[in-house]
Structure formats: C-alpha cells, structure tokens
Design a protein around this motif. Sequence first.
Motif, PDB file in Angstrom:
ATOM      1  N   LYS A  99      39.543  34.127  52.701  1.00 41.13           N
ATOM      2  CA  LYS A  99      39.842  35.299  51.873  1.00 41.13           C
ATOM      3  C   LYS A  99      39.998  34.889  50.411  1.00 41.13           C
ATOM      4  CE  LYS A  99      42.154  37.789  55.633  1.00 41.13           C
ATOM      5  NZ  LYS A  99      43.418  38.422  56.086  1.00 41.13           N
ATOM      6  N   TRP A 100      39.671  35.821  49.513  1.00 40.13           N
ATOM      7  CA  TRP A 100      39.824  35.558  48.089  1.00 40.13           C
ATOM      8  C   TRP A 100      41.284  35.352  47.743  1.00 40.13           C
ATOM      9  CZ3 TRP A 100      35.384  34.465  46.064  1.00 40.13           C
ATOM     10  CH2 TRP A 100      34.226  35.083  46.549  1.00 40.13           C
ATOM     11  N   GLU A 152      44.653  35.743  45.742  1.00 38.99           N
ATOM     12  CA  GLU A 152      45.222  36.897  45.055  1.00 38.99           C
ATOM     13  C   GLU A 152      46.512  36.487  44.366  1.00 38.99           C
ATOM     14  OE1 GLU A 152      45.780  39.845  48.073  1.00 38.99           O
ATOM     15  OE2 GLU A 152      43.673  40.465  48.069  1.00 38.99           O
ATOM     16  N   ARG A 161      38.203  30.983  47.401  1.00 41.52           N
ATOM     17  CA  ARG A 161      38.680  31.457  48.700  1.00 41.52           C
ATOM     18  C   ARG A 161      39.550  30.402  49.358  1.00 41.52           C
ATOM     19  NH1 ARG A 161      33.076  32.170  51.298  1.00 41.52           N
ATOM     20  NH2 ARG A 161      32.413  31.083  49.405  1.00 41.52           N
ATOM     21  N   ASP A 193      41.474  30.516  54.908  1.00 40.82           N
ATOM     22  CA  ASP A 193      41.241  31.675  55.777  1.00 40.82           C
ATOM     23  C   ASP A 193      39.986  32.444  55.388  1.00 40.82           C
ATOM     24  OD1 ASP A 193      42.069  32.750  53.381  1.00 40.82           O
ATOM     25  OD2 ASP A 193      43.782  33.868  54.204  1.00 40.82           O
ATOM     26  N   ASP A 251      33.473  36.947  43.899  1.00 45.67           N
ATOM     27  CA  ASP A 251      33.879  38.245  44.417  1.00 45.67           C
ATOM     28  C   ASP A 251      33.218  39.320  43.551  1.00 45.67           C
ATOM     29  OD1 ASP A 251      35.109  40.552  45.250  1.00 45.67           O
ATOM     30  OD2 ASP A 251      37.163  39.775  45.126  1.00 45.67           O
ATOM     31  N   ASN A 285      40.731  33.429  40.654  1.00 49.59           N
ATOM     32  CA  ASN A 285      40.781  34.116  41.943  1.00 49.59           C
ATOM     33  C   ASN A 285      39.431  34.711  42.327  1.00 49.59           C
ATOM     34  OD1 ASN A 285      43.483  33.500  42.162  1.00 49.59           O
ATOM     35  ND2 ASN A 285      44.231  35.563  41.726  1.00 49.59           N
ATOM     36  N   SER A 345      29.161  28.849  51.183  1.00 46.69           N
ATOM     37  CA  SER A 345      30.471  28.548  51.757  1.00 46.69           C
ATOM     38  C   SER A 345      30.613  27.050  51.977  1.00 46.69           C
ATOM     39  CB  SER A 345      30.671  29.297  53.080  1.00 46.69           C
ATOM     40  OG  SER A 345      30.750  30.696  52.850  1.00 46.69           O
TER      41      SER A 345
END
Length: 321
Positions: free
Chosen positions: A79-80, A82, A74, A77, A105, A70, A121
Amino acid sequence: MTQFPQLNGFRGAPGLVRLIGHRGARGVMPENTLEGFAFTVKSGVVALEFDVVLTQDQVPVVTHNHHLLNAATRGVDGKWLEGEELKVSELPLSQLQSYDVGGLDGRTVYGQRFPDQVFMSGIRVPTLGDLLDMALTPQGAEMLFLLEMKSDPQFAGDSHVAETLVSEAVNAVRARGLEHRTVLHSFDWNLLEACGRIAPDMPRSFLTKLPENARELGEDSSKSVAPDFSSLGMPVPQAVAEAGGQMWCPFYADVTAEAVAHAHELGLLVSTWTVNEVDEMHRVIDAGVDGIVTDYPGRAQRVLLERGLVWSEDVAQMVAE
C-alpha cells in the motif's frame, strides 16, 4: 585551469549536444533506480544525473528528496505510504530498502506529472555503491556521473554535516576508481566549496534556479540552501567561475544565449535542467548549451536527430555510416 578528463563527456561541440538522463529517465522509468539507470544507458545516453543523501547509518543512497515521497513509495503490504513522510536520514539502510519505489500513485499530483512512467514492483532505493558498480560492468563501461549531493535545510550552515556527506560520497567513488568519470554537483555552493577541498581531482557543477521560478510539485526546494542570487553583485556565470566551478547547470527557464556565451568565455561548460518539452529543447539548443538534462532521453534524441545533431561521438559515427 585544471584539466578534468571527466568533463569531455559533458562538453558540446559543433553538431554535438550532450544528453544527460535525469534521475535515469524519470518520464518513463521509476526515478533514481537501478532499473531506470540501466534503461537509460542501454538507450545510448550514458551520462546520468542523480541525487545522493545519507541514511541514519551514514550510507549514501540515491534518492531525490530528504523524505520518501508518499506518492512514489509502497510499504511491505503493497500500500502507498500515508501521513507524515519518512525522513531518509532517520532510517537505517535496511528499513529504507524495505520500501518499494517502483511506481507512482496516479491519484496524486506528483503521479499525474508522469503518466507515461511504467509501474514496477520489487524496486528498491539503491545505494550509491550499487549504481557505481554498474560502471564496472561491460554494459556500464561508458557511464558518466553527475552526482548531486542534497544538503538538508535542517542543517544549513553545519560544515560537519556537509563534509560528512561529501566524504561518504567521494569515498564510494574512490573505492571503485571512478573519479575520472564523476562530476560533483549541488545547489549548495558551501557544500561545493567542501568538495573542492576534499576532492580537488573531481570537477564541480553549480546548480542554479533563480528565485522567481516556481517550486516544482513533489520536489524539495533548493531555495533554502542556494546562495542569495540578488546579492551576488555579478552575473551568475561569473560567480560560478569565481567560486572555482567548471560547469554551470541553470534551470532551463533561466537559459539565454547571452548567459551561455558568457559562461563559455569564462571556460565553463553549460548543462541545463530539466528540459522535457520539445519547444524548450529547441530553445536551449539554439542558445548554445553543451548539454541537456532531461526526464525523456528518447524524446531529446529524436529532437537532436531531426536537427542533424547527435549526443555522442559513437552516434555521430553511426549516422555517418
């Protein structure tokens, strides 16, 4: 002993200590990515150590853990991820490659281990074929592969699972005619036995880490798939040689000059992992290792040059000029 030409690029010599980029150059580039491997090769370190597991649709891919970390993944979206980590073997390749693995992260323990790693990215988990294809380009003409196959502890002892992993990885290598540039590498000595049967033309590297060493944060542990070192009844290098290995790859903290000398007497090459601190680089060089697996190839280059050493014949020629 069978001669394996691919070992020449891992063999040390007076004034020469080989450097091997660990997951590319994990200390400064996203690990196990084409971008990281390209950076490492461009820096003059052409031997690469990396990890291979299978997707749900049996495609060999280059990633270290059996689950997507995690802290390094990403979603679409941005986001990391989870919650419970996703298992690679339960994801088809198309879904696996929808995730971005171009950064860490920094709030996580794993992310804090590598504060100098660049953040990118749009970076995807590569297939083994993607990486091997780099070796067929002019820029990759000297590339060497220390190809680590990761045994899933959930299927420990399942010979079919092990042979499937070996077969898929070996088939990808053979399809590109890269046998002469590939060394097969694992903590799982049973899997390495399968490598000897399936790919007798590729040398085998036996990874070891003695059980008293702590687990590294964010890493899958090798302890459940490695042999019981306390029951070998002989020194580890001797056990590697008797198992038919050509290279011993011990954890850096387990390296001693006596063990390296013993391994060399047995005809083994010795490459040690993962050596990141300058003082440890000096120590293992003094112990006589053939090669150093490192997250920081540039740092290791500087150490070698300061000692009047080189990591390749090409560098030796440039220094002489």
